[in-house]
Write an enzyme that holds these catalytic residues in place. Structure first.
Site, PDB file in Angstrom:
ATOM      1  CD  GLU A 240     -19.226  25.559 -30.532  1.00 61.21           C
ATOM      2  OE1 GLU A 240     -19.919  25.132 -31.200  1.00 61.21           O
ATOM      3  OE2 GLU A 240     -18.996  25.395 -29.313  1.00 61.21           O
TER       4      GLU A 240
ATOM      5  CB  CYS B 111     -17.538  34.374 -24.515  1.00 53.10           C
ATOM      6  SG  CYS B 111     -16.968  32.758 -23.829  1.00 53.10           S
TER       7      CYS B 111
ATOM      8  CB  CYS C 172      -9.258  22.373 -23.886  1.00 55.79           C
ATOM      9  SG  CYS C 172      -8.466  22.956 -22.467  1.00 55.79           S
TER      10      CYS C 172
ATOM     11  CB  CYS D 265     -12.089  20.884 -16.283  1.00 60.59           C
ATOM     12  SG  CYS D 265     -10.745  22.034 -16.219  1.00 60.59           S
TER      13      CYS D 265
ATOM     14  CB  CYS E 188     -15.003  21.666 -19.330  1.00 59.14           C
ATOM     15  SG  CYS E 188     -14.997  22.903 -20.563  1.00 59.14           S
TER      16      CYS E 188
ATOM     17  N   GLY F 233     -10.828  26.244 -24.747  1.00 61.40           N
ATOM     18  CA  GLY F 233      -9.215  26.192 -24.931  1.00 61.40           C
ATOM     19  C   GLY F 233      -8.797  26.891 -23.586  1.00 61.40           C
ATOM     20  CD  GLU F 234      -5.753  27.751 -19.231  1.00 61.59           C
ATOM     21  OE1 GLU F 234      -6.775  27.577 -18.721  1.00 61.59           O
ATOM     22  OE2 GLU F 234      -5.145  29.105 -19.269  1.00 61.59           O
TER      23      GLU F 234
ATOM     24  CB  SER G  99     -11.286  32.909 -17.853  1.00 60.56           C
ATOM     25  OG  SER G  99     -11.758  31.722 -17.241  1.00 60.56           O
TER      26      SER G  99
ATOM     27  CB  SER H  73     -11.704  27.893 -13.741  1.00 57.82           C
ATOM     28  OG  SER H  73     -12.053  28.974 -14.837  1.00 57.82           O
ATOM     29  CG  LEU H  74     -10.384  28.343  -6.482  1.00 59.44           C
ATOM     30  CD1 LEU H  74      -9.101  28.109  -6.955  1.00 59.44           C
ATOM     31  CD2 LEU H  74     -10.748  29.376  -5.411  1.00 59.44           C
ATOM     32  CG  HIS H  75     -14.578  25.228 -10.657  1.00 59.22           C
ATOM     33  ND1 HIS H  75     -15.620  25.895 -10.799  1.00 59.22           N
ATOM     34  CD2 HIS H  75     -13.925  25.200 -11.909  1.00 59.22           C
ATOM     35  CE1 HIS H  75     -15.505  26.487 -11.949  1.00 59.22           C
ATOM     36  NE2 HIS H  75     -14.799  25.758 -12.678  1.00 59.22           N
TER      37      HIS H  75
ATOM     38  CG  ASN I  63     -24.071  26.370 -18.058  1.00 62.77           C
ATOM     39  OD1 ASN I  63     -25.241  26.722 -17.801  1.00 62.77           O
ATOM     40  ND2 ASN I  63     -23.172  27.079 -18.111  1.00 62.77           N
TER      41      ASN I  63
ATOM     42  CB  CYS J 112     -19.632  28.629 -18.553  1.00 67.94           C
ATOM     43  SG  CYS J 112     -19.192  30.306 -18.316  1.00 67.94           S
TER      44      CYS J 112
END
Ligand code: SAH
Length: 347
Positions: free
Chosen positions: A95, A108, A115, A119, A122, A166-167, A198, A221-223, A297, A340
């Protein structure tokens, strides 16, 4: 007779194409023409290549295929966000999203089918990694969105974020090749300063990017800046630890002088305490950076819940008091699962 397996012509470099023609006793510049058709003009068939002779087109046709993506389904959100389900030549689907604002239109894009990381919050992580995208499959998503931007919003695409499925740093070589095409004159000629990659944080690859002195921006993407907390929501953080990540980011800044963006969601009961904010402030000290607080989300039954306004306000106030730039970003395209972390091929 077995059908001959045709080769993917878009895997050839400009030089390869030039020598293809030379070895056939033709002119090398024919290779440049084909290259331009493939990359600049986005031809989907050899028949489109009208400045080549019919013979040449037939020869190419016999040996090669032009693999290209197909926008299978397009959904448009109430806020103008467009989500594309993109079918690849082997039938897999990824997508990509177009996000219009008053000042810019951002693409995006995805870098992998599924992936390999895990996470917990996600949707894409629920799909296992099927394969990496090729450089042309990454590039084509950008071209498709650029066309949509012109068609629906009367302006070219202005920015690109690698925040789709994906990463990106787990598909390092193809990512860089795609960006090379996106920024090159023979491709879209976009400025690398308008591109953000990212990553969930792969220290070895961040160092490699720094060594190559790339010109695009980096978001992480720390979080959480607390080792155990981050590991509980991003399990790979047990081996690719926060301290390795931190060192790689210091190195990144030394080499590139480019400020890092930390993406951060605040969840109730996960990272909404004073000590979580303090750890983030500490983490931000190591390399010039800013924090982007993103809205959560929801993806399922409710393991994760976005923290309340009070917790967000505590983050904003504390970060600002320490001179750290912080933005609070609202999600776009939620009604069509385009925000996201929601990209997971519901179709
Ligand atoms: N793998 C890359 C890029 C894809 S994710 C990365 O991790 O950065 C793009 C961004 O969306 C990341 O910051 C990711 O942490 C965030 N994200 C993932 N799931 C989310 C969700 N459910 N709600 C909000 N953001 C989410």
């Amino acid at each position: 007779m077995e059908p001959v397996q045709k080769k993917d012509i878009r895997a050839l470099s400009r030089e390869d194409l030039r020598s293809f023609f030379l070895t056939r006793g033709d002119q090398a510049y024919r290779g440049d023409q084909v290259y331009e058709w493939l990359w600049k003009k986005g031809a989907h068939s050899f028949a489109d290549m009208t400045n080549l002779s019919k013979d040449t087109r037939t020869v190419l046709e016999e040996e090669y295929v032009i693999n290209h993506i197909e926008v299978d389904r397009m959904q448009r959100s109430q806020d103008g966000t467009i989500k594309n389900a993109v079918r690849l030549h082997d039938g897999l689907v990824v997508e990509s999203v177009l996000i219009p604002t008053s000042k810019r239109t951002t693409a995006c894009v995805s870098s992998q089918v599924g992936c390999s990381l895990d996470c917990k919050f996600c949707a894409t992580a629920r799909l296992k990694r099927m394969r990496n995208l090729n450089p042309d499959e990454i590039y084509d998503q950008v071209v498709a969105i650029d066309r949509q931007s012109r068609l629906y919003y009367n302006r070219p695409l202005s920015n690109i974020v690698f925040m789709g499925m994906g990463e990106p740093l787990m598909n390092y070589n193809n990512l860089l090749k795609a960006i090379h095409k996106i920024t090159g004159d023979e491709g879209l000629g976009m400025s690398p300063r308008r591109i953000t990659v990212s990553t969930s944080g792969v220290p070895k690859m961040i160092r490699k990017l720094a060594d190559e002195e790339v010109k695009f921006k980096l978001a992480v993407s720390l979080h959480s800046a607390v080792q155990e907390t981050r590991t509980s929501i991003m399990p790979f953080n047990a081996s690719l630890t926060l301290s390795d990540l931190r060192e790689s980011l210091v190195y990144w800044y030394q080499k590139t002088r480019s400020k890092i963006t930390y993406e951060y969601v605040v969840w109730e009961g996960v990272n909404d305490k004073r000590e979580d904010v303090d750890a983030l402030v500490e983490f931000c000290r190591f390399a010039p950076s800013k924090v982007n607080l993103i809205e959560y989300n929801p993806i399922d039954d409710g393991d994760f819940k976005q923290a309340g306004d009070q917790a967000i306000a505590m983050y904003v106030e504390t970060l600002e008091a320490h001179g750290i730039t912080v933005t609070v970003r609202r999600s776009r395209g939620k009604d069509i699962d385009a925000a996201c972390g929601q990209l997971a091929n519901k179709s």
